[in-house]
Design a protein around this motif. Sequence first.
Motif, mmCIF file in Angstrom:
data_model
loop_
_atom_site.group_PDB
_atom_site.id
_atom_site.type_symbol
_atom_site.label_atom_id
_atom_site.label_comp_id
_atom_site.label_asym_id
_atom_site.label_seq_id
_atom_site.Cartn_x
_atom_site.Cartn_y
_atom_site.Cartn_z
ATOM 1 N N PHE A 64 1.116 63.685 -53.266
ATOM 2 C CA PHE A 64 1.866 64.021 -52.058
ATOM 3 C C PHE A 64 2.010 65.527 -52.016
ATOM 4 N N ARG A 65 1.963 66.079 -50.797
ATOM 5 C CA ARG A 65 2.030 67.532 -50.657
ATOM 6 C C ARG A 65 2.974 67.915 -49.528
ATOM 7 N N ALA A 66 3.589 69.044 -49.703
ATOM 8 C CA ALA A 66 4.393 69.644 -48.642
ATOM 9 C C ALA A 66 4.026 71.122 -48.569
ATOM 10 N N VAL A 67 3.963 71.623 -47.361
ATOM 11 C CA VAL A 67 3.621 73.021 -47.127
ATOM 12 C C VAL A 67 4.765 73.659 -46.353
ATOM 13 N N TYR A 68 5.207 74.816 -46.835
ATOM 14 C CA TYR A 68 6.286 75.519 -46.152
ATOM 15 C C TYR A 68 6.018 77.012 -46.215
ATOM 16 N N THR A 69 6.742 77.738 -45.378
ATOM 17 C CA THR A 69 6.581 79.187 -45.394
ATOM 18 C C THR A 69 7.923 79.870 -45.618
ATOM 19 N N VAL A 70 7.869 80.902 -46.431
ATOM 20 C CA VAL A 70 9.025 81.755 -46.700
ATOM 21 C C VAL A 70 8.804 83.121 -46.055
ATOM 22 N N ARG A 71 7.870 83.171 -45.153
ATOM 23 C CA ARG A 71 7.435 84.418 -44.538
ATOM 24 C C ARG A 71 8.494 85.044 -43.629
ATOM 25 N N PHE A 72 9.404 84.229 -43.116
ATOM 26 C CA PHE A 72 10.338 84.705 -42.102
ATOM 27 C C PHE A 72 11.728 84.940 -42.676
ATOM 28 N N GLU A 73 12.382 85.937 -42.157
ATOM 29 C CA GLU A 73 13.684 86.353 -42.653
ATOM 30 C C GLU A 73 14.782 85.327 -42.359
ATOM 31 N N LYS A 94 -9.802 69.520 -43.940
ATOM 32 C CA LYS A 94 -9.794 70.466 -42.826
ATOM 33 C C LYS A 94 -8.794 70.061 -41.746
ATOM 34 N N ARG A 95 -8.689 68.785 -41.440
ATOM 35 C CA ARG A 95 -7.757 68.366 -40.379
ATOM 36 C C ARG A 95 -6.310 68.699 -40.757
ATOM 37 N N GLU A 96 -5.999 68.624 -42.044
ATOM 38 C CA GLU A 96 -4.658 68.979 -42.507
ATOM 39 C C GLU A 96 -4.455 70.491 -42.402
ATOM 40 N N LEU A 97 -5.464 71.262 -42.786
ATOM 41 C CA LEU A 97 -5.381 72.726 -42.691
ATOM 42 C C LEU A 97 -5.236 73.172 -41.237
ATOM 43 N N ASP A 98 -5.962 72.515 -40.331
ATOM 44 C CA ASP A 98 -5.860 72.841 -38.906
ATOM 45 C C ASP A 98 -4.448 72.565 -38.391
ATOM 46 N N LEU A 99 -3.869 71.445 -38.803
ATOM 47 C CA LEU A 99 -2.507 71.096 -38.399
ATOM 48 C C LEU A 99 -1.508 72.126 -38.944
ATOM 49 N N ALA A 101 -2.111 75.227 -39.650
ATOM 50 C CA ALA A 101 -2.307 76.469 -38.896
ATOM 51 C C ALA A 101 -1.596 76.404 -37.544
ATOM 52 N N ARG A 102 -1.706 75.269 -36.847
ATOM 53 C CA ARG A 102 -1.021 75.113 -35.554
ATOM 54 C C ARG A 102 0.497 75.183 -35.737
ATOM 55 N N ARG A 103 0.986 74.524 -36.767
ATOM 56 C CA ARG A 103 2.429 74.511 -36.993
ATOM 57 C C ARG A 103 2.945 75.870 -37.460
ATOM 58 N N LEU A 104 2.123 76.614 -38.178
ATOM 59 C CA LEU A 104 2.522 77.966 -38.571
ATOM 60 C C LEU A 104 2.648 78.850 -37.335
ATOM 61 N N ARG A 105 1.732 78.712 -36.391
ATOM 62 C CA ARG A 105 1.832 79.468 -35.140
ATOM 63 C C ARG A 105 3.100 79.077 -34.378
ATOM 64 N N ALA A 106 3.421 77.774 -34.367
ATOM 65 C CA ALA A 106 4.651 77.307 -33.700
ATOM 66 C C ALA A 106 5.887 77.891 -34.392
ATOM 67 N N ALA A 107 5.861 77.951 -35.717
ATOM 68 C CA ALA A 107 6.982 78.533 -36.468
ATOM 69 C C ALA A 107 7.118 80.017 -36.137
ATOM 70 N N GLU A 108 5.999 80.716 -36.031
ATOM 71 C CA GLU A 108 6.037 82.139 -35.686
ATOM 72 C C GLU A 108 6.661 82.339 -34.308
ATOM 73 N N ARG A 109 6.270 81.485 -33.346
ATOM 74 C CA ARG A 109 6.848 81.577 -31.996
ATOM 75 C C ARG A 109 8.352 81.288 -32.043
ATOM 76 N N HIS A 110 8.735 80.232 -32.756
ATOM 77 C CA HIS A 110 10.140 79.869 -32.856
ATOM 78 C C HIS A 110 10.946 81.003 -33.490
ATOM 79 N N HIS A 111 10.434 81.564 -34.555
ATOM 80 C CA HIS A 111 11.124 82.653 -35.239
ATOM 81 C C HIS A 111 11.291 83.852 -34.311
ATOM 82 N N GLN A 112 10.256 84.186 -33.577
ATOM 83 C CA GLN A 112 10.323 85.316 -32.653
ATOM 84 C C GLN A 112 11.344 85.050 -31.543
#
Length: 118
Positions: A64-73, A94-99, A101-112
């Motif tokens: 089982f895997r979970a991916v998260y980002t600590v990139r944002f303040e 690849k389908r997981e990596l693509d997902l 990537a899409r969710r990271l972009r959504a997180a960036e938008r949300h953070h902004q």
Amino acid sequence: MLKPVQWVGSSNTDLKLFPDPVRRRIGFAIHQAQVGLRHRDAKPLKGFGSGVLEVAARYDGDTFRAVYTVRFEAAIYVLHAFQKKSSRGIRTPKRELDLIARRLRAAERHHQETLDDR
């Protein structure tokens, strides 16, 4: 200071479906990220630059895997939680990596947007 957790897409619902020991391990890794630490099992996810981490937990022959980002303040963003089903190597499909990537972009938008509201 405890950073809040933002769950992107179905990541929270998906994590809740994991076996209890896996949920506890991943939950602890996320908690450590909230207080500015890095769990011993958290590894950078290749191809996403700094601040995107993956925690893998094996249970009963499954991974089982979970991916998260600590990139944002302002928050920790959990991008994806999934069971790896591929029998071919350890590479993330690849389908997981693509997902992710899409969710990271959504997180960036949300953070902004969150920063713009302050």
